[in-house]
Scaffold this active site. Sequence first.
Site, mmCIF file in Angstrom:
data_model
loop_
_atom_site.group_PDB
_atom_site.id
_atom_site.type_symbol
_atom_site.label_atom_id
_atom_site.label_comp_id
_atom_site.label_asym_id
_atom_site.label_seq_id
_atom_site.Cartn_x
_atom_site.Cartn_y
_atom_site.Cartn_z
ATOM 1 N N GLU A 26 0.811 -1.417 0.036
ATOM 2 C CA GLU A 26 0.101 0.313 -0.212
ATOM 3 C C GLU A 26 0.864 1.061 -0.085
ATOM 4 O OE1 GLU A 26 -4.001 0.457 -0.455
ATOM 5 O OE2 GLU A 26 -2.911 1.718 -0.588
ATOM 6 N N GLY A 58 11.877 15.164 4.450
ATOM 7 C CA GLY A 58 11.812 13.270 4.405
ATOM 8 C C GLY A 58 10.783 13.396 3.242
ATOM 9 N N GLU A 98 13.318 11.069 -2.063
ATOM 10 C CA GLU A 98 13.756 10.107 -2.868
ATOM 11 C C GLU A 98 15.226 10.467 -2.341
ATOM 12 O OE1 GLU A 98 12.321 7.211 -3.581
ATOM 13 O OE2 GLU A 98 10.493 8.457 -2.839
ATOM 14 N N ASP A 123 9.923 8.045 -10.199
ATOM 15 C CA ASP A 123 9.263 8.085 -9.022
ATOM 16 C C ASP A 123 7.908 7.080 -9.364
ATOM 17 O OD1 ASP A 123 9.418 7.533 -5.786
ATOM 18 O OD2 ASP A 123 7.718 9.105 -6.496
ATOM 19 N N LYS A 138 4.823 4.670 -10.054
ATOM 20 C CA LYS A 138 4.137 4.266 -9.243
ATOM 21 C C LYS A 138 2.634 4.217 -10.380
ATOM 22 C CE LYS A 138 5.312 7.465 -5.526
ATOM 23 N NZ LYS A 138 5.405 8.593 -5.315
ATOM 24 N N GLY A 144 2.051 7.172 -0.658
ATOM 25 C CA GLY A 144 2.244 6.931 0.481
ATOM 26 C C GLY A 144 1.110 6.276 2.109
HETATM 27 N N1 HSE Z 1 10.020 10.359 -2.902
HETATM 28 C C1 HSE Z 1 8.388 10.131 -2.889
HETATM 29 C C2 HSE Z 1 7.232 11.589 -3.102
HETATM 30 C C3 HSE Z 1 7.567 10.447 -2.174
HETATM 31 O O1 HSE Z 1 7.842 12.974 -3.308
HETATM 32 O O2 HSE Z 1 6.540 11.715 -3.856
HETATM 33 C C4 HSE Z 1 6.997 9.075 -1.353
HETATM 34 O O3 HSE Z 1 7.038 7.696 -2.344
#
Ligand code: HSE
Length: 440
Positions: free
Chosen positions: A132, A190, A193, A204, A208, A137
């Site tokens: 999930e 935070g 990546e 990224d 997804k 997130g």
């Molecule tokens: N680096 C990713 C973002 C973290 O900024 O969405 C979550 O997958």
Amino acid sequence: MTTRTIGVALLGLGNVGGGVVKLLEANAAAIEARLGARLVVRTVVVRDPDKGNRVVDVDRSLLTTDLEAALARPDVDIVCELMGGTTLARTAVLAAIAHKRHVVTANKALLAEHGAEVFTAAEHAGVDVYYEAAVCGGVPIIRVLREGLASDRIEAIHGIVNGTSNYILSTMTETRRPFADILKEAQDLGYAEADPTLDIGGGDAAHKLAILVNLCFGTTVDVHAISTEGIDVVDPIDLGYAEKFGYVIKPLVIARAHGEEADSPIEARVHAALIPNNWLLADVSGAKNAVYVQSYALGPSMYYGAGAGMLPTAMAVVSDMIEISRNMFARAGAHAAPRPRPAVARPLIPLSDIKTQYYLRFGVSDQPGVLGQLMTILGAHGVSIAQVVQDGARGETVGPVWVVVLTHIAREGNVRAALGDIDQLPFVREPARVIRIAGR
Ligand code: HSE
């Protein structure tokens, strides 16, 4: 009666791993009440047990560098892979499955690149793989697609699935502060990546999107075949023009079925797009994520929340652990796992054949006949104009003047051919800026 326990091995103790430890402690009582069991971290595999400045304090005796020993522990039921990357993570996940441990992973790159291998291994071993946290997130979009909309036919999705890119574009829109400063802020918070080019360059989001396409359209796409552009094409000048035209610029993923058959072609792309400022997605700002789903029976629906960050992501990971524990107790085993549907081959429509509206910004010399020639070439390639703006003349010596065009729906290949011709013209001072427009 003694409380049942489920043993967990954490692989990785970074931002998300630390969040998992924190959440398991903070919500221990609620989790135990809901599950009728305790989730207990038995061991944590890290690269360097002596590393300081961890996001949480963890009993030093739990830390190990010995992956094999951790996976072989008889008191470990669930292995939680939070290392990231695709090399060591792939080895670790396959080894965990070989040890017949259930797996939770937040690793979208791993699933996008090696999902078929991982899920096939899990099927043979009879274990669950839950993921999930890999997409959006803390937003439970995987469960929505797999369970909530299981009876529906998905027609299209538009998503903001990278928190870092959304944070950067939203903050640039609000403050016009420089890109690099805002990226640094996103890293400090935070969201980004380890390699932030994955965020900014769209990689990224493509990972997804590959996972979402599988759930929505029952097909496996090669993540490298997904047309992927980063947010670095967006200049503050474009944010200003977007606003004037009634749009905002968002980092989008888009996937759409072309036809109702199970094997109809699909399109899948990742890029920044102008979207109408009265669309729900326009209000998704900061590091928030959302997926706007258009499906046959439900119609439009949107799923929104924190797409990155320690506790939201950890929440999704721990919820997966709870679900696996329930499966274990119910002896439902692997059959309840959110395994992607068996893949049907569906052709991916080439980018040159997609049809959408375009925002085009030309940097040209301010001289007679320029506007006419631009429009003539666009028209000759079948690209019809919806709106045009030219900023007041600034004179030859100052720099280009901007001619901004919004098109009606046009074929990408035609737009690119027109731009190829236009960029050769002597009055063109810099290559045209192209941003697609998306809408409901
Ligand atoms: N680096 C990713 C973002 C973290 O900024 O969405 C979550 O997958």
